[in-house]
Design a protein around this motif. Structure first.
Motif, PDB file in Angstrom:
ATOM      1  N   GLY A  46       0.868  -1.386   0.014  1.00 48.98           N
ATOM      2  CA  GLY A  46      -0.093  -0.005   0.061  1.00 48.98           C
ATOM      3  C   GLY A  46       0.845   1.410  -0.040  1.00 48.98           C
ATOM      4  O   GLY A  46       1.639   1.437  -0.831  1.00 48.98           O
ATOM      5  N   LEU A  47       0.674   2.034   0.912  1.00 53.50           N
ATOM      6  CA  LEU A  47       1.442   3.439   1.011  1.00 53.50           C
ATOM      7  C   LEU A  47       2.540   3.114   2.078  1.00 53.50           C
ATOM      8  O   LEU A  47       3.210   4.107   2.753  1.00 53.50           O
ATOM      9  CB  LEU A  47       0.569   4.480   1.647  1.00 53.50           C
ATOM     10  N   GLN A  48       3.055   1.822   2.502  1.00 47.24           N
ATOM     11  CA  GLN A  48       4.058   1.682   3.362  1.00 47.24           C
ATOM     12  C   GLN A  48       5.257   0.824   2.974  1.00 47.24           C
ATOM     13  O   GLN A  48       4.965   0.148   2.002  1.00 47.24           O
ATOM     14  CB  GLN A  48       3.303   0.844   4.652  1.00 47.24           C
ATOM     15  N   GLY A  49       6.426   0.945   3.353  1.00 49.07           N
ATOM     16  CA  GLY A  49       7.587   0.429   2.607  1.00 49.07           C
ATOM     17  C   GLY A  49       8.612   0.152   3.748  1.00 49.07           C
ATOM     18  O   GLY A  49       8.446   0.872   4.702  1.00 49.07           O
ATOM     19  N   GLN A  50       9.454  -0.622   3.637  1.00 49.76           N
ATOM     20  CA  GLN A  50      10.750  -0.573   4.450  1.00 49.76           C
ATOM     21  C   GLN A  50      11.867  -0.833   3.855  1.00 49.76           C
ATOM     22  O   GLN A  50      12.011  -1.602   2.572  1.00 49.76           O
ATOM     23  CB  GLN A  50      10.298  -1.726   5.444  1.00 49.76           C
ATOM     24  N   VAL A  51      13.256  -0.698   4.257  1.00 51.62           N
ATOM     25  CA  VAL A  51      14.555  -0.493   3.717  1.00 51.62           C
ATOM     26  C   VAL A  51      15.380  -1.026   4.606  1.00 51.62           C
ATOM     27  O   VAL A  51      15.473  -0.573   5.768  1.00 51.62           O
ATOM     28  CB  VAL A  51      15.019   0.401   2.742  1.00 51.62           C
ATOM     29  N   CYS A  52      16.346  -1.997   4.401  1.00 49.91           N
ATOM     30  CA  CYS A  52      17.545  -2.243   5.181  1.00 49.91           C
ATOM     31  C   CYS A  52      18.696  -2.774   4.390  1.00 49.91           C
ATOM     32  O   CYS A  52      18.423  -3.502   3.368  1.00 49.91           O
ATOM     33  CB  CYS A  52      17.187  -3.054   6.513  1.00 49.91           C
ATOM     34  N   THR A  53      19.838  -2.701   4.774  1.00 53.04           N
ATOM     35  CA  THR A  53      21.081  -3.190   4.244  1.00 53.04           C
ATOM     36  C   THR A  53      21.489  -4.414   5.127  1.00 53.04           C
ATOM     37  O   THR A  53      21.905  -4.226   6.241  1.00 53.04           O
ATOM     38  CB  THR A  53      22.225  -2.359   4.192  1.00 53.04           C
ATOM     39  N   ILE A  54      21.635  -5.520   4.434  1.00 50.50           N
ATOM     40  CA  ILE A  54      22.195  -6.840   5.471  1.00 50.50           C
ATOM     41  C   ILE A  54      23.446  -7.554   4.813  1.00 50.50           C
ATOM     42  O   ILE A  54      23.628  -7.782   3.509  1.00 50.50           O
ATOM     43  CB  ILE A  54      21.009  -7.892   5.031  1.00 50.50           C
ATOM     44  N   PHE A  55      24.541  -7.083   5.661  1.00 54.43           N
ATOM     45  CA  PHE A  55      25.747  -7.807   5.475  1.00 54.43           C
ATOM     46  C   PHE A  55      25.908  -9.593   5.755  1.00 54.43           C
ATOM     47  O   PHE A  55      24.729  -9.873   6.562  1.00 54.43           O
ATOM     48  CB  PHE A  55      27.027  -7.146   6.008  1.00 54.43           C
ATOM     49  N   PRO A  56      26.466 -10.369   5.159  1.00 57.54           N
ATOM     50  CA  PRO A  56      26.755 -11.684   5.300  1.00 57.54           C
ATOM     51  C   PRO A  56      26.541 -12.235   7.014  1.00 57.54           C
ATOM     52  O   PRO A  56      26.292 -13.112   7.227  1.00 57.54           O
ATOM     53  CB  PRO A  56      27.826 -12.085   4.874  1.00 57.54           C
ATOM     54  N   GLN A  57      27.298 -11.191   7.756  1.00 58.35           N
ATOM     55  CA  GLN A  57      27.324 -11.647   9.148  1.00 58.35           C
ATOM     56  C   GLN A  57      26.269 -10.989   9.955  1.00 58.35           C
ATOM     57  O   GLN A  57      25.977 -11.245  11.303  1.00 58.35           O
ATOM     58  CB  GLN A  57      28.810 -11.124   9.600  1.00 58.35           C
ATOM     59  N   ASP A  58      25.083 -10.212   9.397  1.00 57.59           N
ATOM     60  CA  ASP A  58      24.296  -9.798  10.062  1.00 57.59           C
ATOM     61  C   ASP A  58      22.789 -10.824  10.460  1.00 57.59           C
ATOM     62  O   ASP A  58      22.876 -11.612   9.685  1.00 57.59           O
ATOM     63  CB  ASP A  58      23.632  -8.712   9.256  1.00 57.59           C
ATOM     64  N   LYS A  59      22.081 -10.455  11.298  1.00 52.58           N
ATOM     65  CA  LYS A  59      20.930 -11.365  11.462  1.00 52.58           C
ATOM     66  C   LYS A  59      19.881 -11.134  10.662  1.00 52.58           C
ATOM     67  O   LYS A  59      19.467 -12.209  10.206  1.00 52.58           O
ATOM     68  CB  LYS A  59      20.202 -10.992  12.755  1.00 52.58           C
ATOM     69  N   GLY A  60      19.841 -10.021   9.840  1.00 52.16           N
ATOM     70  CA  GLY A  60      18.995  -9.960   8.741  1.00 52.16           C
ATOM     71  C   GLY A  60      17.597 -10.246   8.859  1.00 52.16           C
ATOM     72  O   GLY A  60      16.709  -9.848   9.966  1.00 52.16           O
ATOM     73  N   PHE A  61      16.963 -11.198   8.098  1.00 51.98           N
ATOM     74  CA  PHE A  61      15.583 -11.376   8.214  1.00 51.98           C
ATOM     75  C   PHE A  61      15.073 -12.167   9.260  1.00 51.98           C
ATOM     76  O   PHE A  61      13.784 -12.096   9.710  1.00 51.98           O
ATOM     77  CB  PHE A  61      15.327 -12.147   6.841  1.00 51.98           C
ATOM     78  N   THR A  62      15.825 -12.604  10.018  1.00 54.34           N
ATOM     79  CA  THR A  62      15.429 -13.316  11.356  1.00 54.34           C
ATOM     80  C   THR A  62      14.977 -12.252  12.119  1.00 54.34           C
ATOM     81  O   THR A  62      14.249 -12.391  13.029  1.00 54.34           O
ATOM     82  CB  THR A  62      16.476 -14.323  11.977  1.00 54.34           C
ATOM     83  N   ALA A  63      15.924 -11.046  12.338  1.00 58.39           N
ATOM     84  CA  ALA A  63      15.479  -9.969  13.164  1.00 58.39           C
ATOM     85  C   ALA A  63      14.218  -9.209  12.685  1.00 58.39           C
ATOM     86  O   ALA A  63      13.507  -8.588  13.508  1.00 58.39           O
ATOM     87  CB  ALA A  63      16.916  -9.114  13.265  1.00 58.39           C
ATOM     88  N   ILE A  64      13.933  -9.284  11.288  1.00 57.28           N
ATOM     89  CA  ILE A  64      12.720  -8.480  10.858  1.00 57.28           C
ATOM     90  C   ILE A  64      11.773  -9.260  10.816  1.00 57.28           C
ATOM     91  O   ILE A  64      10.570  -8.758  11.212  1.00 57.28           O
ATOM     92  CB  ILE A  64      13.044  -8.073   9.496  1.00 57.28           C
ATOM     93  N   TYR A  65      11.589 -10.373  10.533  1.00 53.41           N
ATOM     94  CA  TYR A  65      10.514 -11.261  10.457  1.00 53.41           C
ATOM     95  C   TYR A  65      10.156 -12.540  11.380  1.00 53.41           C
ATOM     96  O   TYR A  65       9.197 -12.893  11.579  1.00 53.41           O
ATOM     97  CB  TYR A  65      10.480 -11.825   8.856  1.00 53.41           C
ATOM     98  N   GLY A  66      11.395 -12.732  12.086  1.00 48.08           N
ATOM     99  CA  GLY A  66      11.191 -13.973  12.879  1.00 48.08           C
ATOM    100  C   GLY A  66      11.635 -15.114  12.361  1.00 48.08           C
ATOM    101  O   GLY A  66      12.611 -15.127  11.127  1.00 48.08           O
ATOM    102  N   ARG A  67      11.346 -16.131  12.485  1.00 41.45           N
ATOM    103  CA  ARG A  67      11.600 -17.572  12.240  1.00 41.45           C
ATOM    104  C   ARG A  67      11.025 -17.863  10.371  1.00 41.45           C
ATOM    105  O   ARG A  67       9.907 -17.667  10.315  1.00 41.45           O
ATOM    106  CB  ARG A  67      11.055 -18.682  12.802  1.00 41.45           C
ATOM    107  N   GLN A  68      11.991 -18.300   9.970  1.00 36.57           N
ATOM    108  CA  GLN A  68      11.648 -18.705   8.366  1.00 36.57           C
ATOM    109  C   GLN A  68      10.364 -19.659   8.410  1.00 36.57           C
ATOM    110  O   GLN A  68       9.454 -19.565   7.354  1.00 36.57           O
ATOM    111  CB  GLN A  68      12.721 -19.093   7.720  1.00 36.57           C
TER     112      GLN A  68
END
Length: 285
Positions: A202-224
């Motif tokens: 919709g009118l919402q969005g999100q952005v981030c940069t994930i390096f190989p050693q970062d938690k990344g999507f686990t920190a954003i979304y939780g468990r896959q």
């Protein structure tokens, strides 16, 4: 390569430009093509050679002084893969080409449909049924004929994603599947390349940069696992303005990673709500 002959041509170009009181000597697109043909070089090689002589290809003239000669060369030597050529991906591909990223890969196994017309940059009325990645290649080539463009028009999965992305400096996430984002992130971690994440609704969005050693999507979304087990999601509402903004912010992150400057959205998630003009950054480490 005949370096002596090239330098002689660049010396003449610089002299002519300075005589016309141009602050930055420039080389036109037609000159670039002519020199490339004469010396059996790629247009990109000619542009890099010109930049080394402090001559700007005219297409990049307005990049200066935000980007200097050395940084423009870095961009021309860089390789960026974009996974997804829809709402986000179409905008991302165009922006990368205009910046002068030297090698771009467009990855998407889907085709254009009428429902894409409201928001997808590369979707026009006569592209219905055409492959998104192949169409992207053709469209972007018209913007910048000097860069190297490649497309992959089949669907990717955990078995082939690494081989497709191998050799690229950065990967940009323009997907609409949370589950497959985890697959993409795993491949990027194993390939040791940064991943620039973007998502819209919709009118919402999100952005981030994930390096190989970062938690990344686990920190954003939780468990896959919870996204693997859930039924296929309904298509979300997306207006044209949201992907245009989020894609611009993703490409800004690409630029900063490649040039090693500025503050990255690393371990931080930028949350955007255009309806209320809210821009918030959340720590996710």
């Amino acid at each position: 390569m005949n370096d002596e002959g090239l330098r002689e041509i660049f010396t003449k170009i610089r002299k002519n430009c300075l005589e016309k009181a141009n602050n930055i000597p420039t080389i036109s697109l037609s000159q670039t093509k002519r020199i490339a043909k004469t010396f059996n070089l790629s247009q990109k090689d000619v542009e890099i050679a010109a930049l080394k002589e402090n001559i700007s290809p005219s297409r990049y003239l307005r990049n200066f002084d935000t980007i200097n000669f050395t940084e423009q060369i870095i961009l021309l030597k860089s390789k960026v893969a974009v996974v997804g050529c829809g709402g986000l991906g179409g905008n991302i591909l165009e922006l990368l080409a205009r910046l002068g990223v030297g090698k771009i890969l467009a990855v998407d196994g889907d085709i254009f449909q009428e429902s894409n017309l409201n928001r997808q940059k590369l979707c026009i009325e006569n592209s219905m049924g055409k492959e998104k990645a192949t169409t992207a290649l053709s469209s972007v080539k018209k913007i910048n004929s000097s860069i190297c463009l490649h497309s992959y028009s089949n669907y990717v999965d955990e078995h082939n994603i690494k081989s497709i992305l191998k050799g690229y400096d950065i990967v940009v996430d323009a997907l609409d599947s949370i589950n497959f984002r985890f697959v993409l992130e795993k491949a990027c971690k194993e390939l040791n390349v940064p991943l620039i994440h973007g998502a819209i609704n919709g009118l919402q969005g999100q952005v981030c940069t994930i390096f190989p050693q970062d938690k990344g999507f686990t920190a954003i979304y939780g468990r896959q696992e919870k996204f693997q087990e859930s039924p296929p999601h309904k298509p979300v509402s997306v207006l044209s303005i949201t992907p245009a903004l989020v894609a611009s912010l993703q490409v800004a992150e690409v630029l900063k990673v490649l040039l090693k400057r500025g503050n990255l959205l690393r371990n931080r998630l930028l949350l955007i709500n255009l309806e209320y003009n809210d821009f918030n950054i959340v720590e996710i480490d």
